[in-house]
Design a protein around this motif. Structure first.
Motif, PDB file in Angstrom:
ATOM      1  N   UNK A 125       0.984  -1.216   0.121  1.00 15.82           N
ATOM      2  CA  UNK A 125       0.101  -0.092  -0.145  1.00 15.82           C
ATOM      3  C   UNK A 125       0.723   1.317   0.079  1.00 15.82           C
ATOM      4  N   UNK A 126       0.178   2.249  -0.574  1.00 16.32           N
ATOM      5  CA  UNK A 126       0.822   3.601  -0.403  1.00 16.32           C
ATOM      6  C   UNK A 126       0.405   4.360   1.020  1.00 16.32           C
ATOM      7  N   UNK A 127       1.247   4.806   2.082  1.00 12.26           N
ATOM      8  CA  UNK A 127       0.606   5.417   3.122  1.00 12.26           C
ATOM      9  C   UNK A 127       0.089   6.631   2.949  1.00 12.26           C
ATOM     10  N   UNK A 128      -1.150   7.062   3.710  1.00  8.44           N
ATOM     11  CA  UNK A 128      -1.482   8.220   3.891  1.00  8.44           C
ATOM     12  C   UNK A 128      -0.323   9.452   3.833  1.00  8.44           C
ATOM     13  N   UNK A 129      -0.616  10.559   3.027  1.00  9.24           N
ATOM     14  CA  UNK A 129       0.397  11.331   3.063  1.00  9.24           C
ATOM     15  C   UNK A 129      -0.307  12.678   2.360  1.00  9.24           C
ATOM     16  N   UNK A 130       0.233  14.009   2.550  1.00  9.88           N
ATOM     17  CA  UNK A 130       0.221  14.948   1.734  1.00  9.88           C
ATOM     18  C   UNK A 130       1.216  15.302   0.773  1.00  9.88           C
ATOM     19  N   UNK A 163     -11.744  13.591   1.860  1.00 10.78           N
ATOM     20  CA  UNK A 163     -12.443  14.851   1.187  1.00 10.78           C
ATOM     21  C   UNK A 163     -12.299  16.120   2.200  1.00 10.78           C
ATOM     22  N   UNK A 164     -11.989  17.051   1.711  1.00  9.63           N
ATOM     23  CA  UNK A 164     -11.988  18.322   2.127  1.00  9.63           C
ATOM     24  C   UNK A 164     -10.713  18.618   3.075  1.00  9.63           C
ATOM     25  N   UNK A 169      -5.010  22.291   5.050  1.00 16.10           N
ATOM     26  CA  UNK A 169      -3.474  23.008   4.847  1.00 16.10           C
ATOM     27  C   UNK A 169      -2.380  22.042   5.193  1.00 16.10           C
ATOM     28  N   UNK A 170      -1.200  22.403   5.982  1.00 18.29           N
ATOM     29  CA  UNK A 170       0.035  21.867   6.049  1.00 18.29           C
ATOM     30  C   UNK A 170      -0.453  21.164   7.434  1.00 18.29           C
ATOM     31  N   UNK A 171      -0.706  19.644   7.230  1.00 20.12           N
ATOM     32  CA  UNK A 171      -1.260  18.986   8.882  1.00 20.12           C
ATOM     33  C   UNK A 171       0.165  18.404   9.341  1.00 20.12           C
ATOM     34  N   UNK A 211      -2.626  19.462  -3.732  1.00 19.03           N
ATOM     35  CA  UNK A 211      -1.152  19.281  -3.172  1.00 19.03           C
ATOM     36  C   UNK A 211      -1.510  18.931  -1.362  1.00 19.03           C
ATOM     37  N   UNK A 212      -2.480  19.567  -0.787  1.00 23.10           N
ATOM     38  CA  UNK A 212      -2.819  19.357   0.555  1.00 23.10           C
ATOM     39  C   UNK A 212      -3.879  18.044   0.698  1.00 23.10           C
ATOM     40  N   UNK A 213      -4.334  17.643  -0.370  1.00 27.30           N
ATOM     41  CA  UNK A 213      -5.346  16.495  -0.076  1.00 27.30           C
ATOM     42  C   UNK A 213      -4.716  15.440   0.369  1.00 27.30           C
TER      43      UNK A 213
END
Length: 275
Positions: A125-130, A163-164, A169-171, A211-213
């Motif tokens: 899997x590809x991990x969660x990221x921004x 979503x949203x 922004x930068x989390x 880019x921030x999603x």
């Protein structure tokens, strides 16, 4: 590979009109799918040369089981538009760039860079990221197109988006890793963000995300390579920000060569592609 070998490839200049509700959905959710952005014949022609370049430039020699999470996620080759006139025509295509500009609501866009992302059979899997934690840019005017070159079945599917989340922004500065997956999964659940995937995709369908999603992707349980091309667009007129991490310092050196913080985000390898 010679330039003349690839003369006559589809120019991909015709427009893909977007409906107002599609633009509104992207602004609301930070992601969208455009079915049939390229047709089967167009993708079939370009797929062969992209595949050839990925095989030629893939330096991954470790078997899957010996790699870390990032290494298991995909084979990653960047800026392949600079390796072939045919791929240059694909990556710099006006059709794709106009869709990106329309979704961001800007009059002109540049290429940041491209990446072939091939997830091997059995790949992880590809991990969660921004994405934008890597980019030395202080803006919300960035977008990534993710287009499969082969049909992607339901069990592999599109990426999954929160979503949203682009509105947050930068989390986190966490790079793609097991830690980023755990931390951002907890964040998504804690904020009650809806997660969406678009299921099976045809070759030439494309998702776009800001880019921030926040996004992730499942592994590949099939016996076929998941072949995807991504193109990252930025609004024209941006300024390079002071890098606040090693990841951003490295990206500035690689994708904005010769430029410094405060310079226009416009090196020779970031051409305007629309209009």
């Amino acid at each position: 590979m010679t330039a003349s070998k690839y003369n006559g490839f589809p120019e991909l200049r015709s427009e893909y009109p977007l409906l107002p509700e599609q633009i509104q959905a992207y602004e609301r959710d930070g992601h969208l799918i455009l079915r049939g952005l390229a047709n089967e014949d167009e993708i079939g022609i370009y797929r062969n040369v992209i595949n050839e370049l990925v095989q030629e430039h893939n330096n991954q020699t470790k078997p899957l089981e010996e790699r870390d999470t990032y290494g298991k996620a995909f084979i990653q080759i960047g800026n392949i538009w600079m390796m072939s006139d045919a791929v240059r025509q694909f990556v710099l295509a006006r059709r794709f760039a106009k869709a990106a500009a329309d979704l961001m609501g800007v009059p002109s866009v540049r290429i940041y860079h491209d990446q072939a992302l091939f997830k091997e059979p059995g790949g992880g899997h590809t991990p969660w990221h921004q994405d934008q934690i890597y980019w030395p840019l202080d803006t919300d005017k960035t977008i990534t197109m993710w287009m499969p070159l082969v049909p992607v079945p339901q069990e592999v599917g599109s990426m999954t988006f929160a979503s949203a989340s682009h509105k947050h922004g930068y989390i986190s500065k966490q790079e793609i890793s097991d830690e980023s997956h755990r931390t951002l999964k907890d964040y998504i659940e804690g904020k009650g963000l809806e997660t969406v995937d678009y299921g099976a995709m045809a070759a030439g369908d494309a998702t776009f995300h800001a880019g921030w999603t926040l996004h992730s992707a499942p592994g590949n349980p099939t016996e076929r390579m998941r072949e995807v091309m991504t193109i990252i667009y930025i609004a024209d007129g941006l300024t390079i920000a002071e890098p606040d991490s090693n990841a951003r310092k490295n990206d500035m050196a690689q994708w904005f060569p010769g430029l410094r913080p405060g310079d226009a985000a416009a090196s020779p390898i970031n051409p305007i592609v629309y209009p």
